[in-house]
Write an enzyme that holds these catalytic residues in place. Structure first.
Site, PDB file in Angstrom:
ATOM      1  CG  ASP A 157      -1.904  -1.361   1.189  1.00  0.00           C
ATOM      2  OD1 ASP A 157      -1.097  -2.321   1.426  1.00  0.00           O
ATOM      3  OD2 ASP A 157      -3.158  -1.108   0.976  1.00  0.00           O
ATOM      4  CG  ASP A 185      -4.201  -1.268  -2.627  1.00  0.00           C
ATOM      5  OD1 ASP A 185      -4.513  -1.479  -3.646  1.00  0.00           O
ATOM      6  OD2 ASP A 185      -4.869  -0.870  -1.592  1.00  0.00           O
ATOM      7  CE1 TYR A 188      -2.083   2.842  -2.114  1.00  0.00           C
ATOM      8  CE2 TYR A 188      -4.366   3.581  -1.536  1.00  0.00           C
ATOM      9  CZ  TYR A 188      -3.174   2.622  -1.313  1.00  0.00           C
ATOM     10  OH  TYR A 188      -3.291   1.727  -0.327  1.00  0.00           O
ATOM     11  CG  ASN A 218      -8.224  -2.268  -2.753  1.00  0.00           C
ATOM     12  OD1 ASN A 218      -7.369  -2.398  -2.117  1.00  0.00           O
ATOM     13  ND2 ASN A 218      -9.217  -0.871  -2.482  1.00  0.00           N
ATOM     14  CG  HIS A 320     -10.165  -3.033   4.526  1.00  0.00           C
ATOM     15  ND1 HIS A 320     -10.889  -2.627   3.583  1.00  0.00           N
ATOM     16  CD2 HIS A 320      -9.041  -2.183   4.477  1.00  0.00           C
ATOM     17  CE1 HIS A 320     -10.526  -1.491   3.072  1.00  0.00           C
ATOM     18  NE2 HIS A 320      -9.451  -1.334   3.570  1.00  0.00           N
ATOM     19  CG  HIS A 347      -7.199  -4.522   1.688  1.00  0.00           C
ATOM     20  ND1 HIS A 347      -7.407  -3.307   0.846  1.00  0.00           N
ATOM     21  CD2 HIS A 347      -8.341  -4.979   2.060  1.00  0.00           C
ATOM     22  CE1 HIS A 347      -8.586  -3.302   0.552  1.00  0.00           C
ATOM     23  NE2 HIS A 347      -9.166  -4.169   1.291  1.00  0.00           N
ATOM     24  CG  HIS A 349      -4.018   1.871   4.706  1.00  0.00           C
ATOM     25  ND1 HIS A 349      -4.857   2.935   4.139  1.00  0.00           N
ATOM     26  CD2 HIS A 349      -3.894   1.153   3.652  1.00  0.00           C
ATOM     27  CE1 HIS A 349      -5.188   2.456   2.969  1.00  0.00           C
ATOM     28  NE2 HIS A 349      -4.366   1.232   2.571  1.00  0.00           N
TER      29      HIS A 349
END
Ligand SMILES: [Fe+2]
Length: 444
Positions: A157, A185, A188, A218, A320, A347, A349
């Protein structure tokens, strides 16, 4: 003297009480007070920017098999898909040519995305290279070693904020490493395609020097009903991984999941796709069965097996919760059968490390699960946790940072989590992992 003896006795009693506490009370939720999120970086190009043309940018590399490397870069205009390389700076006796692709997304048209596989290469060797015959832009990378020890950096992420920059700085200024693993991720960009380009520029200094092996999150889906019906358009075009027959055995047939060996087969890494079908009978599930059966049938099995996934299968953060449960139900028995030692997810954070777990509880023959979705993205940290902390959640903290896994030998690996603590990388969590392959109880 009597008083000293009494004090010693009291200390012994207290120590004994602490050591005999049930595991739940040893679980740690860090009290660290964290700084605020940081702004998104401005690495977008201005319209009057005079770079471009045939100048290579956004260079990154990824391993292909045991002795080849894929080099990926982008030019604004047409340019040769050629990499020249060698082991001496300024001398490029070797060269290879690959292919070029582009994609369009709504009104955006990508630059020329070049993809060249070079090799065979010597292990643990620095190569100097240049792309598209560009004489002003020499780069270098070091190939991974063909034996243990092997050092991974793991960061999820990432995004492209001030905290991303801090994480990348800590990665590059810390101990040297052989490969970066990213559990989804990346940019972004979230459908705004120039953000994929700015992300490519941000990570190039690191991603052109050590292989970056990524799987999707995602934020890579970028599907817009009717307008952009095909998911992963930018991700698949820009971050091609070794999934095909020329690169992998067995080939997965999808850029969304694949596997590879490092250290001469001592470590097997499985990159799973949280956003590809994972149900029994699906191509991903069937491929995973085949992949794990393949390593279990080897004469010399991997010492360590690692898996990466985006949505965590174990998670005590409020963010999540439950999103990885269906995938866990579908695939966790396969990973156990393949002696997977550790599963790294993103996912959420924040950072969280579990004990060895399986089927929702502690299990000495299950995998260590780690959430490492704290690379620095613009959405900020996930700070709310379920209370009380379950015993199987050993350490959890909502701070930005990155992790490192050093597989030291065939039986031991050292995991450390490095918090971006006011811009200083601090080791805030550490554990030694003993391989399942070396545990007779897990090899019956
Ligand atoms: Fe995510």
């Amino acid at each position: 003297m009597a008083m000293a003896n009494s004090l010693a006795l009291v200390l012994l009693v207290v120590a004994g009480a602490v050591l005999s506490l049930p595991p739940a009370t040893l679980a740690v939720t860090s009290p660290y007070v964290r700084p605020k999120p940081r702004a998104t970086l401005s690495l977008l190009k201005d319209d009057d920017d005079d770079t471009g043309g045939q100048t290579p940018e956004q260079v990154h590399i990824s391993v292909v098999g045991s002795d080849k490397m894929r080099v990926t870069w982008i030019t604004a205009d047409d340019a040769p898909a050629t990499v020249e390389y060698g082991t001496t700076s300024g001398q490029y006796p070797l060269s290879a040519t690959g292919s070029t692709t582009t994609y369009s997304y709504v009104l955006y048209h990508s630059g020329k995305i070049h993809d060249v596989v070079i090799g065979p290469l010597q292990p643990n060797t620095t190569y100097f290279y240049r792309c598209s015959n560009d004489t002003s832009h020499e780069l270098s990378f070091r190939t991974p070693p063909a034996t243990l020890p092997f050092k991974f950096v793991i960061a999820g992420d990432l995004g492209q904020t001030g905290w991303t920059e801090s994480t990348l700085r800590h990665i590059s200024s810390g101990d040297d490493y052989d490969m970066l693993l990213l559990p989804g991720d990346l940019s972004y960009a979230d459908v705004y395609q120039p953000r994929w380009d700015s992300y490519g520029r941000l990570v190039e200094p690191l991603a052109s020097a050590r292989p970056w092996m990524v799987t999707q999150g995602n934020h890579e889906v970028e599907k817009i009903p009717v307008i952009e019906p095909h998911p992963f358009k930018a991700y698949n075009a820009r971050w091609r991984m070794p999934y095909d027959a020329a690169a992998a055995s067995p080939p997965s047939g999808s850029n969304l999941y694949y596997s590879f060996d490092v250290a001469g087969g001592a470590v097997h890494v499985i990159m799973l796709g949280s956003y590809a079908d994972y149900s029994p009978g699906s191509p991903q599930h069937t491929w995973l069965e085949s992949d794990l059966a393949g390593i279990m049938n080897r004469t010399i099995k991997p010492a360590f097996v690692l898996a990466l996934v985006h949505a965590p299968w174990y998670n005590t953060n409020e963010a999540h919760r439950g999103e990885g449960d269906a995938m866990r139900d579908a695939m966790e028995p396969l990973l156990r059968g393949g002696h997977v030692d550790a599963v790294f997810a993103g996912h959420v954070h924040a950072y969280e490390r579990f004990a060895r777990v399986y089927g929702g509880r502690e299990d000495a023959c299950g995998a260590v699960h780690v959430t490492i979705g704290d690379g620095g993205n613009r959405e900020g940290l996930a700070e709310d946790y379920v209370d009380p902390q379950p015993a199987m959640s050993v350490f959890r903290e909502a701070s930005f940072g990155h992790g490192r896994l050093e597989v030291v030998n065939a039986t031991h690996a050292r995991w450390t989590w490095h918090r971006n603590d006011d811009d200083v990388a601090v080791v805030a969590d550490e554990v030694w992992i003993t391989s399942l392959a070396s545990n007779p109880a897990c090899n019956k």
